[in-house]
Design an enzyme around this catalytic site. Structure first.
Site, short mmCIF file in Angstrom:
data_model
loop_
_atom_site.label_atom_id
_atom_site.label_comp_id
_atom_site.label_asym_id
_atom_site.label_seq_id
_atom_site.Cartn_x
_atom_site.Cartn_y
_atom_site.Cartn_z
N TYR A 170 -30.81 111.92 -88.84
CA TYR A 170 -31.93 111.15 -89.39
C TYR A 170 -31.41 109.80 -89.86
CZ TYR A 170 -36.23 110.25 -91.94
OH TYR A 170 -37.41 109.72 -92.37
N PHE A 181 -50.52 88.32 -74.91
CA PHE A 181 -50.53 89.64 -74.31
C PHE A 181 -51.53 90.47 -75.11
CE2 PHE A 181 -49.00 94.02 -73.77
CZ PHE A 181 -49.28 94.12 -72.43
N THR A 182 -52.15 91.45 -74.45
CA THR A 182 -53.25 92.20 -75.08
C THR A 182 -52.91 92.72 -76.48
OG1 THR A 182 -52.48 94.13 -73.85
CG2 THR A 182 -54.34 92.93 -72.92
N ASP A 213 -40.75 86.93 -77.22
CA ASP A 213 -41.07 88.27 -76.73
C ASP A 213 -40.25 88.45 -75.45
OD1 ASP A 213 -42.05 90.51 -75.45
OD2 ASP A 213 -44.16 90.10 -75.90
N LYS A 226 -39.45 98.23 -70.94
CA LYS A 226 -39.22 97.29 -69.83
C LYS A 226 -37.77 96.81 -69.89
CE LYS A 226 -44.02 95.64 -69.80
NZ LYS A 226 -44.60 95.58 -68.46
N ARG A 286 -56.21 93.28 -64.52
CA ARG A 286 -55.75 92.27 -65.46
C ARG A 286 -56.72 91.10 -65.36
NH1 ARG A 286 -51.80 94.39 -69.10
NH2 ARG A 286 -53.86 95.02 -69.67
N PHE A 324 -60.00 98.33 -72.12
CA PHE A 324 -59.51 98.68 -70.80
C PHE A 324 -58.75 100.00 -70.79
CE2 PHE A 324 -55.06 97.58 -71.54
CZ PHE A 324 -55.16 96.71 -72.61
#
Ligand code: F0G
Length: 482
Positions: A80, A132-133, A223, A266, A389, A455
């Protein structure tokens, strides 16, 4: 990957890896695909994976791991607090970006939540090349506003600009002067830009953004979720960087930033995320939110096994042979489709091949969600799952009116090291068939519309019986073939 020439003179992307674990795929017959698409509310997010032949929904968390990643997972140190695995992850992120501080998060949007919670207050303005969303949802949730400053070429589907994700620098400076620095907690660079076709920024443009931020004393945040494709584009398209290594380019980019966050779904070929920070004050401002929202400070919601995979995956992201695979497969697909007359975003970007749905389905009005309709039609045509998109991925305006997307795209993401070139050829073929039969494709309308990130869960229905007609035409053209 980039360096092997074929005797025949052909140029084909060549995989610099071999496949050692496989998963069986199924392709339901076209009539069944029609039924399944409707059962999924004409929303590709709601399809079951077992019903999908080629899953090109995303490259997030679905990239193939290497043997080295898999073996590293076995030595994960489960604790932990104070796990050795965590120490290895911190050391790797420090080595790559060069910042002292690190905060673990369970995925990219968790980093966005922490950053927005720490920095954004009502009335604030966050300049960025493009939103970005999930980024935008967190900023607006806290009363902030996003200002998009991408160069105009970025919003044109086709041109020959190599860095369509670049900031419009004069607009950035004007915006900062108009709004005032006290209302701008940070400027955000998204490298590359997800919603406009995974288009990259140049290193030179990042330097210019950084110079403006330094001049006005504004924090600069990167990002880096899609950084690996962007690194490849800098290396292969920016003349001044031709002789730099991927690591050197990364170091140079990091030297311009105050904070770098990433989705390891990613960047790092695994699942997880992190925030790498230059300044102690910023770390202190965010640190307390990690145990609150993510998990204890030495795992942040990630499994130790995934963290071990990220450590190796981040190293692989610094390897040209590894990171060129995605962009080269995408470029192959985009160029082949273009050659066959299909409207795609050019030059090809990262992440996936992007089809321009407004041109593909020029007969459909914007209100009937052409990119969503195209996603449904391509699943029917070939069991290929892409992602809308376009307007469906937008949120409605405050008065309830539709906010039409700047670009109406169908994204066919390229999970890394997953599909072979013959599978990519199959996808190209089915898109081409659909293009020839595009007049059969009709629009969609909502039957259930969630108010946030619609979406993901929204359900739609076809306007008219175009899907049955499309399936019938498929049967006529392909006979017994699936
Ligand atoms: N930033 C960018 C540029 C992204 O592309 C994503 C995710 C995120 C942040 C959020 O990261 O998913 O780990 O929470 N993009 C995925 C996609 C969802 O399919 O393009 P996450």
């Amino acid at each position: 990957m980039a360096h092997v020439k074929f005797f025949s003179g052909k140029t084909l992307p060549l995989e610099m890896h071999k496949v050692r674990i496989v998963q069986k795929l199924f392709l339901p017959p076209v009539e069944e695909r029609c039924r399944l698409m409707n059962a999924a509310g004409n929303n590709t997010f709601l399809l079951q994976n077992r019903d999908v032949f080629m899953d090109m929904l995303t490259d997030s968390g679905v990239n193939a791991m290497s043997d080295l990643q898999q073996s590293a997972m076995l030595r994960a140190d489960d604790a932990y607090a104070g796990s050795e695995t965590y120490n290895r992850m911190v050391a790797k992120v420090q080595e790559i970006f060069g910042f002292e501080y690190f905060l673990p998060v369970h995925q990219g949007r968790a980093a966005e939540n922490i950053l927005a919670t720490a920095f954004v207050k009502p009335g604030d303005v966050i300049p960025m090349n493009f939103h970005f969303t999930t980024t935008k949802a967190h900023i607006t949730r806290l009363g902030g506003r996003v200002e998009e400053l991408i160069i105009k070429e970025g919003l044109e589907p086709v041109n020959d600009c190599p860095f369509k994700g670049n900031f419009d620098i004069p607009r950035l400076e004007t915006l900062i002067q108009e709004v005032g620095v006290e209302k701008i907690p940070f400027v955000r660079i998204e490298a590359g830009t997800n919603l406009v076709g995974g288009q990259p920024l140049s290193l030179q443009n990042m330097r210019e953004v950084s110079a403006v931020c330094k001049k006005y004393g504004v924090r600069l945040i990167l990002d880096a979720s899609l950084l690996q494709d962007n690194l490849w584009f800098i290396k292969s398209r920016e003349a001044a960087c031709k002789n730099m290594t991927i690591r050197e380019i990364t170091t140079e980019i990091a030297s311009l930033m105050d904070i770098i966050y990433f989705s390891a779904r990613k960047l790092g070929f695994a699942r997880g995320g992190g925030i790498s920070l230059r300044h102690r004050e910023d770390e202190l401002r965010m640190k307390e939110f990690i145990p609150l929202y993510e998990g204890f400070l030495t795992y942040g919601g990630m499994s130790v096994r995934e963290m071990e995979a990220i450590v190796v995956g981040l190293d692989e992201s610094m390897d040209e042979d590894v990171i060129s695979q995605g962009p080269q497969f995408i470029e192959y697909m985009a160029n082949e489709l273009h050659r066959r007359g299909v409207p795609v975003v050019l030059p090809a970007g990262g992440l996936g091949c992007h089809i321009n749905a407004s041109e593909f389905l020029a007969h459909l009005p914007h209100e009937q969600y052409p990119a969503g309709a195209l996603a449904a039609a391509l699943y029917i045509a070939g069991g290929v799952r892409g992602m809308e998109r376009g307007t469906l991925s937008e949120q409605r305006n405050e008065d309830g009116s539709e906010r039409f997307a700047e670009l109406e795209l169908l994204r066919l993401a390229m999970p890394r090291r997953v599909y072979t070139l013959s599978q990519v050829e199959y996808a190209i073929d089915r898109v081409e068939w659909l293009y020839k039969n595009r007049a059969l494709v009709g629009g969609l309308r909502f039957v259930e519309e969630p108010s946030v990130l619609r979406f993901f869960f929204g359900r739609l229905e076809p306007i008219g019986n175009w899907q049955e007609k499309l399936a019938a035409k498929f049967r006529e053209d392909f006979g017994d073939s699936l």
